[in-house]
Design a protein around this motif. Structure first.
Motif, PDB file in Angstrom:
ATOM      1  N   SER A   1       9.945  16.994  54.634  1.00 24.50           N
ATOM      2  CA  SER A   1      10.740  17.734  55.610  1.00 24.50           C
ATOM      3  C   SER A   1      10.289  17.422  57.033  1.00 24.50           C
ATOM      4  O   SER A   1       9.101  17.480  57.341  1.00 24.50           O
ATOM      5  CB  SER A   1      10.630  19.235  55.343  1.00 24.50           C
ATOM      6  OG  SER A   1      11.285  19.970  56.354  1.00 24.50           O
TER       7      SER A   1
ATOM      8  N   ASP B   1       5.350  24.595  63.074  1.00 23.85           N
ATOM      9  CA  ASP B   1       5.688  25.804  62.328  1.00 23.85           C
ATOM     10  C   ASP B   1       6.996  25.631  61.565  1.00 23.85           C
ATOM     11  O   ASP B   1       7.129  26.106  60.430  1.00 23.85           O
ATOM     12  CB  ASP B   1       5.786  26.983  63.297  1.00 23.85           C
ATOM     13  CG  ASP B   1       6.067  28.297  62.579  1.00 23.85           C
ATOM     14  OD1 ASP B   1       5.263  28.672  61.714  1.00 23.85           O
ATOM     15  OD2 ASP B   1       7.092  28.931  62.890  1.00 23.85           O
TER      16      ASP B   1
ATOM     17  N   SER C   1       8.163  23.014  60.252  1.00 25.82           N
ATOM     18  CA  SER C   1       8.009  22.134  59.089  1.00 25.82           C
ATOM     19  C   SER C   1       7.389  22.853  57.906  1.00 25.82           C
ATOM     20  O   SER C   1       7.263  22.265  56.826  1.00 25.82           O
ATOM     21  CB  SER C   1       7.146  20.924  59.460  1.00 25.82           C
ATOM     22  OG  SER C   1       5.811  21.325  59.728  1.00 25.82           O
ATOM     23  N   ALA C   2       7.010  24.127  58.100  1.00 27.35           N
ATOM     24  CA  ALA C   2       6.407  24.936  57.024  1.00 27.35           C
ATOM     25  C   ALA C   2       5.280  24.184  56.337  1.00 27.35           C
ATOM     26  O   ALA C   2       5.340  23.909  55.134  1.00 27.35           O
ATOM     27  CB  ALA C   2       7.472  25.357  56.017  1.00 27.35           C
ATOM     28  N   PRO C   3       4.260  23.819  57.083  1.00 29.52           N
ATOM     29  CA  PRO C   3       3.186  23.010  56.485  1.00 29.52           C
ATOM     30  C   PRO C   3       2.435  23.776  55.400  1.00 29.52           C
ATOM     31  O   PRO C   3       2.170  24.969  55.534  1.00 29.52           O
ATOM     32  CB  PRO C   3       2.272  22.717  57.680  1.00 29.52           C
ATOM     33  CG  PRO C   3       2.509  23.843  58.631  1.00 29.52           C
ATOM     34  CD  PRO C   3       3.957  24.201  58.473  1.00 29.52           C
ATOM     35  N   THR C   4       2.124  23.055  54.329  1.00 26.24           N
ATOM     36  CA  THR C   4       1.342  23.657  53.254  1.00 26.24           C
ATOM     37  C   THR C   4      -0.128  23.289  53.345  1.00 26.24           C
ATOM     38  O   THR C   4      -0.948  23.823  52.595  1.00 26.24           O
ATOM     39  CB  THR C   4       1.891  23.210  51.893  1.00 26.24           C
ATOM     40  OG1 THR C   4       1.854  21.770  51.827  1.00 26.24           O
ATOM     41  CG2 THR C   4       3.332  23.673  51.716  1.00 26.24           C
ATOM     42  N   GLY C   5      -0.440  22.364  54.239  1.00 28.33           N
ATOM     43  CA  GLY C   5      -1.826  21.948  54.415  1.00 28.33           C
ATOM     44  C   GLY C   5      -1.979  21.200  55.716  1.00 28.33           C
ATOM     45  O   GLY C   5      -0.995  20.896  56.410  1.00 28.33           O
ATOM     46  N   TRP C   6      -3.224  20.903  56.059  1.00 32.66           N
ATOM     47  CA  TRP C   6      -3.466  20.215  57.328  1.00 32.66           C
ATOM     48  C   TRP C   6      -2.891  18.807  57.339  1.00 32.66           C
ATOM     49  O   TRP C   6      -2.581  18.266  58.407  1.00 32.66           O
ATOM     50  CB  TRP C   6      -4.964  20.186  57.615  1.00 32.66           C
ATOM     51  CG  TRP C   6      -5.479  21.501  58.083  1.00 32.66           C
ATOM     52  CD1 TRP C   6      -6.298  22.367  57.417  1.00 32.66           C
ATOM     53  CD2 TRP C   6      -5.170  22.126  59.336  1.00 32.66           C
ATOM     54  NE1 TRP C   6      -6.529  23.490  58.159  1.00 32.66           N
ATOM     55  CE2 TRP C   6      -5.844  23.378  59.360  1.00 32.66           C
ATOM     56  CE3 TRP C   6      -4.401  21.770  60.442  1.00 32.66           C
ATOM     57  CZ2 TRP C   6      -5.776  24.251  60.420  1.00 32.66           C
ATOM     58  CZ3 TRP C   6      -4.320  22.638  61.519  1.00 32.66           C
ATOM     59  CH2 TRP C   6      -4.993  23.858  61.500  1.00 32.66           C
ATOM     60  N   GLN C   7      -2.688  18.201  56.180  1.00 36.75           N
ATOM     61  CA  GLN C   7      -2.100  16.877  56.136  1.00 36.75           C
ATOM     62  C   GLN C   7      -0.667  16.910  56.664  1.00 36.75           C
ATOM     63  O   GLN C   7      -0.225  15.997  57.382  1.00 36.75           O
ATOM     64  CB  GLN C   7      -2.114  16.335  54.698  1.00 36.75           C
ATOM     65  CG  GLN C   7      -1.748  14.854  54.576  1.00 36.75           C
ATOM     66  CD  GLN C   7      -2.718  13.962  55.326  1.00 36.75           C
ATOM     67  OE1 GLN C   7      -3.915  14.235  55.375  1.00 36.75           O
ATOM     68  NE2 GLN C   7      -2.198  12.902  55.929  1.00 36.75           N
ATOM     69  N   ASP C   8       0.073  17.976  56.326  1.00 39.48           N
ATOM     70  CA  ASP C   8       1.439  18.129  56.844  1.00 39.48           C
ATOM     71  C   ASP C   8       1.421  18.308  58.358  1.00 39.48           C
ATOM     72  O   ASP C   8       2.269  17.775  59.080  1.00 39.48           O
ATOM     73  CB  ASP C   8       2.119  19.332  56.195  1.00 39.48           C
ATOM     74  CG  ASP C   8       2.366  19.116  54.707  1.00 39.48           C
ATOM     75  OD1 ASP C   8       2.350  17.944  54.280  1.00 39.48           O
ATOM     76  OD2 ASP C   8       2.567  20.111  54.001  1.00 39.48           O
TER      77      ASP C   8
END
Length: 371
Positions: free
Chosen positions: A143, A103, A105-112
């Motif tokens: 990040s 959380d 890392s503020a993921p923008t997608g499942w790859q993150d």
């Protein structure tokens, strides 16, 4: 009572009551004319016994054993339950930490998400090389949660991996100081050392100075040393007593002396540092090795007063101290732009005076020279 009434009073669903019946845990003592289950007051009491044991974490099989065996003693089973519960809580905490790291890392997608999970798995590896590779393999501009890296820094004992983690934390862009602050107050001295060393690498970050100044009061000399060197390099004069102490103790004394020299470029601080070193030189507990280190530290300081102190020490009763001071006094004189032409002339005269003189020529030699 019929099964529906029992379910309403006990909170156990009819389906679970039928399951208890099938397992033999709670079998109704009677049946109605129509064949429906009919529970007695004793049956309902047993249901509450089952539910109470289940609330402790016992399986239905363990509940059945506890209710059937009159000689069954709960102590061993309770001990097992405590251990299983502790393990389960630990797994839950690990899961919570992983979720928080993802959380943060503020993921923008499942790859993150997968990248952060891969990093966490790499940091959990038993192989130091694998842990180091996991840190260094992170692409630039991506990040990485400071909390994740800080936790790994505080736990890492392998020097190369720890260095990679400190490097990654310093460039993570997160609030690494805040993430490491708890480690500064840890009971484990190794954790405190790792925390302060990592913060020392971020001494210019917000909040770092306050944490490092607090670390100057740590009972461990290594923790104090990390904090003092970092603060001194950033011009924080509160580090002076700890730096002088490092010279006295012989712990990274050369580095400490260099930092003291840099701090003494401030005239207001120079006198304070010189006084502290001279006081330690005069301390009755200072042995020869300590006084030599203090004498060597003096050469890092500017000013004519230092030259006078070294000249006085050149006549010290301790022969080793006197020799070191005499040599260093010459070095300071030669490097000092404040040395006047008169001083240079005096030194040159003194050198000439120490040269061996040729004997006076005899009258015969004079006569011969006249030919």
């Amino acid at each position: 009572m019929l099964i529906g009434d029992v379910a309403r009073h006990s909170g156990v669903s009819p389906r679970m009551l039928r399951h208890y019946d099938a397992l033999g845990l709670v079998r109704p003592t009677g049946r109605t004319v129509g064949g429906y289950r009919e529970y007695s007051a004793e049956d309902v009491r047993r249901i509450f016994h089952v539910e109470s044991l289940r609330s402790l974490g016992l399986s239905l099989k363990q509940v059945g054993r506890a209710l059937k065996d009159p000689a069954f003693t709960p102590s061993a089973l309770v001990s097992d339950l405590i251990r299983w519960t502790q393990n389960r809580l630990e797994r839950e905490r690990e899961l919570l930490e992983r979720l928080r790291a993802v959380d943060a890392s503020a993921p923008t997608g499942w790859q993150d998400v997968l990248r952060i999970v891969e990093l966490m798995q790499g940091l959990d590896s038993a192989s130091a090389a694998r842990r180091q590779q996991a840190v260094l393999a992170q692409p630039d501009g991506v990040s990485v949660p400071a909390e994740l890296l800080a936790g790994a820094v505080l736990a890492e004992s392998e020097p190369n991996v720890a260095g990679a983690l400190r490097w990654a934390l310093a460039r993570s862009g997160g609030d690494g100081v805040a993430a490491l602050a708890a480690g500064v107050h840890a009971e484990d001295v190794d954790v405190r050392r790792r925390a302060v060393l990592a913060i020392a690498g971020m001494a210019g970050a917000s909040g770092a100075t306050a944490v490092l100044v607090e670390a100057l009061g740590d009972p461990d000399a290594t923790v104090r040393g990390h904090a003092a060197l970092a603060l001194g390099r950033h011009g924080v004069t509160e580090a002076v007593p700890a730096l002088v102490g490092m010279v006295v103790e012989g712990s990274h004394d050369v580095e400490a002396a260099e930092v003291l020299g840099a701090l003494s470029q401030d005239p207001g601080c120079a006198d304070r540092i010189l006084t502290a070193l001279v006081d330690q030189l005069a301390a009755p507990t200072a042995d020869s090795a300590t006084r030599i280190r203090l004498t060597q530290a003096l050469v890092e300081l500017p000013g004519t007063t230092v030259r006078e102190v070294l000249r006085q020490l050149a006549h010290d009763d301790d022969r080793a101290v006197a020799l070191v001071a005499s040599a260093l006094a010459t070095v300071v004189d030669e490097r000092s732009p404040a040395a006047t032409s008169t001083e240079r002339l005096r030194r040159g005269t003194a050198v000439r005076d120490r040269r061996p003189r040729s004997p006076e020529p005899t009258s015969a030699e004079l006569d011969t020279s006249a030919l």
